[in-house]
Design an enzyme around this catalytic site. Structure first.
Site, short mmCIF file in Angstrom:
data_model
loop_
_atom_site.label_atom_id
_atom_site.label_comp_id
_atom_site.label_asym_id
_atom_site.label_seq_id
_atom_site.Cartn_x
_atom_site.Cartn_y
_atom_site.Cartn_z
N GLY A 57 -1.62 -0.30 1.86
CA GLY A 57 -0.91 -0.47 3.11
C GLY A 57 -1.17 -1.84 3.70
N CYS A 58 -0.32 -2.24 4.64
CA CYS A 58 -0.45 -3.58 5.23
C CYS A 58 -1.70 -3.70 6.09
CB CYS A 58 0.81 -3.92 6.04
SG CYS A 58 1.32 -2.63 7.20
#
Length: 345
Positions: free
Chosen positions: A150-151
Site C-alpha cells: 500500500g502507499c
C-alpha cells in the site's frame, strides 16, 4: 518481450501503470481490462495517452480467457476483486502482481478483521511475497505472486525500517501521522472526494480503523522480530498526488540526528530509489517519480526521533513499485522504465 495485461486499468493506479508499461522497452501490453468501460478506447478515458494507448478495454470474461497467454498479470482492483484473477494466473503459470490489498496480509483472520472479507485462497496468501524491494529483493526475484504494498505502508515502512531493525526505538511508542493527495482514494465517484469537499481543507479519516494499519504493523513486526502495535492516522489534503508520512518513536538511548542520518545512509546505501536528504522532504520533489525521500530529526527535550518520508502515492506507492517488482521478477535492471526525474513545477 514480456507479454503483460492489467485488470482494473482505468483507475488512477491502473492508468499510471498502463503508461509505464507502454514505455517499457521489454514489455508488450496484450490487453487492458475494465469492468466499467468495456469497448471504450483507453485514450478516450485518459486523453494524455492519445496516439499512445488507443486500444479498447475488454471485459472481465474476455480477460479470463486470455490470461493463459500472458507472462505477467497485474490487477488494480478494490479489495476482494483480485482473488479469482490471481488464482487463474497462478494455475496457468503466469506471474501475478496485485496492486490492491488482497494478498498483503499473511493472516486470513487479520484480512477478515480489517477488510470484512473471507479470503478464499489461503494457499495463495501463504505463498505471496510482499513487494517492497528495499526489504525483500531476493524473495521478489524468485516470486510468482507479488503483493504490491500500500502507499501509506510504503512511505511509513521505509521511514521506520532502520530504527526498528536496529532496535533504536521503543516499538510501543510509534505514532505515524500521514497525509495523502486525493488520488489515493481512487477514481470512484464519491461526495467526499469532490473538489468543493476537499479544496481549501484538510481532514483526518479512518482514525484508529484504517486498513493500512495492520500492514504497517506486520512489516515492522517482521523487522523487529516482535509484535509491533502502533497508532496510524491518515489525512486527506487538497492536492492530486503525493504522501508525506511523519513518524515518531521514543529513542531507547540518546542519539543525535547526525548519528541517525548516518545510520539511514548506511541502511539504504545500495537503494537507488531511496534518497536520504538533509532537508525536510516535500511531496513536490518526488511527484511523478519512484523515489522515496527520507530525513531524520531528534527532539532532545523528549528523546524522540521524528522521521519524515515523501513519495508519490501513484508511483512508489503503487504503479512505479509494481514495475520495479516486475523488473526484479524477470531479471531486468531494476529501474528500467521508472528512472524518470520528478515533475516540477
Amino acid at each position: 518481450m514480456i507479454k503483460a495485461a492489467i485488470i482494473g486499468s482505468t483507475g488512477y493506479s491502473g492508468e499510471e501503470l498502463t503508461g509505464l508499461l507502454y514505455k517499457h522497452p521489454n514489455v508488450e501490453i496484450d490487453f487492458l481490462c475494465s469492468h466499467s468501460y468495456v469497448g471504450e478506447p483507453f485514450s478516450n478515458l485518459y486523453g494524455n495517452l492519445k496516439k499512445f494507448v488507443d486500444e479498447k478495454c475488454i471485459s472481465d470474461e474476455e480477460a479470463f480467457k486470455r490470461i493463459k497467454n500472458l507472462d505477467i498479470l497485474f490487477t488494480a482492483l478494490p479489495s476482494g476483486k483480485a482473488l479469482e484473477f490471481g488464482k487463474v494466473a497462478i494455475e496457468n503459470g503466469v506471474k501475478f502482481i496485485d496492486i490492491g490489498s488482497d494478498f498483503r496480509l499473511k493472516s486470513k483472520e487479520l484480512y477478515k478483521e480489517w477488510y470484512n472479507l473471507d479470503h478464499k485462497y489461503t494457499n495463495l496468501l501463504e505463498t505471496a511475497i510482499y513487494g517492497l524491494p528495499e526489504l525483500n529483493r531476493s524473495k521478489i526475484k524468485e516470486a510468482k505472486l507479488i503483493a504490491n504494498p500500500g502507499c501509506y505502508p510504503t512511505a511509513s515502512t521505509l521511514a521506520l525500517a532502520p530504527l526498528v531493525k536496529n532496535n533504536i526505538i521503543d516499538t510501543k511508542s510509534i505514532i505515524i501521522d500521514a497525509k495523502s493527495g486525493v488520488s489515493g482514494a481512487g477514481r470512484k465517484a464519491s461526495v467526499a472526494n469532490l473538489f468543493v469537499e476537499c479544496n481549501d481543507s484538510i481532514k483526518a479519516y479512518g482514525v484508529a480503523t484504517h486498513r493500512h494499519t495492520p500492514e504497517i504493523e506486520q512489516n515492522l513486526s517482521e523487522l523487529s522480530s516482535k509484535e509491533v502495535i502502533l497508532t496510524f492516522t491518515p489525512h486527506l489534503i487538497p492536492m492530486s498526488r503525493g504522501i508525506l508520512s511523519v513518524c515518531y518513536g521514543n529513542l531507547i538511548n540518546e542519539m543525535d540526528a547526525e548519528e541517525l542520518m548516518n545510520l539511514y545512509r548506511d541502511f539504504y546505501k545500495d537503494e537507488y530509489f531511496v534518497r536520504i536528504i538533509d532537508e525536510l522532504p516535500e511531496t513536490r520533489w518526488v511527484k511523478g517519480s519512484n523515489f522515496c525521500d527520507i530525513s531524520v530529526r531528534v527532539d532532545k527535550r523528549t528523546n524522540r526521533v521524528i522521521v519524515i518520508s515523501a513519495i508519490d502515492n501513484l508511483m512508489k506507492g503503487a504503479a512505479g513499485q509494481a514495475v520495479q517488482n516486475m523488473n526484479l521478477m524477470f531479471g531486468l535492471k531494476e529501474n528500467t522504465a521508472i528512472e524518470m526525474t520528478p515533475i516540477f513545477p
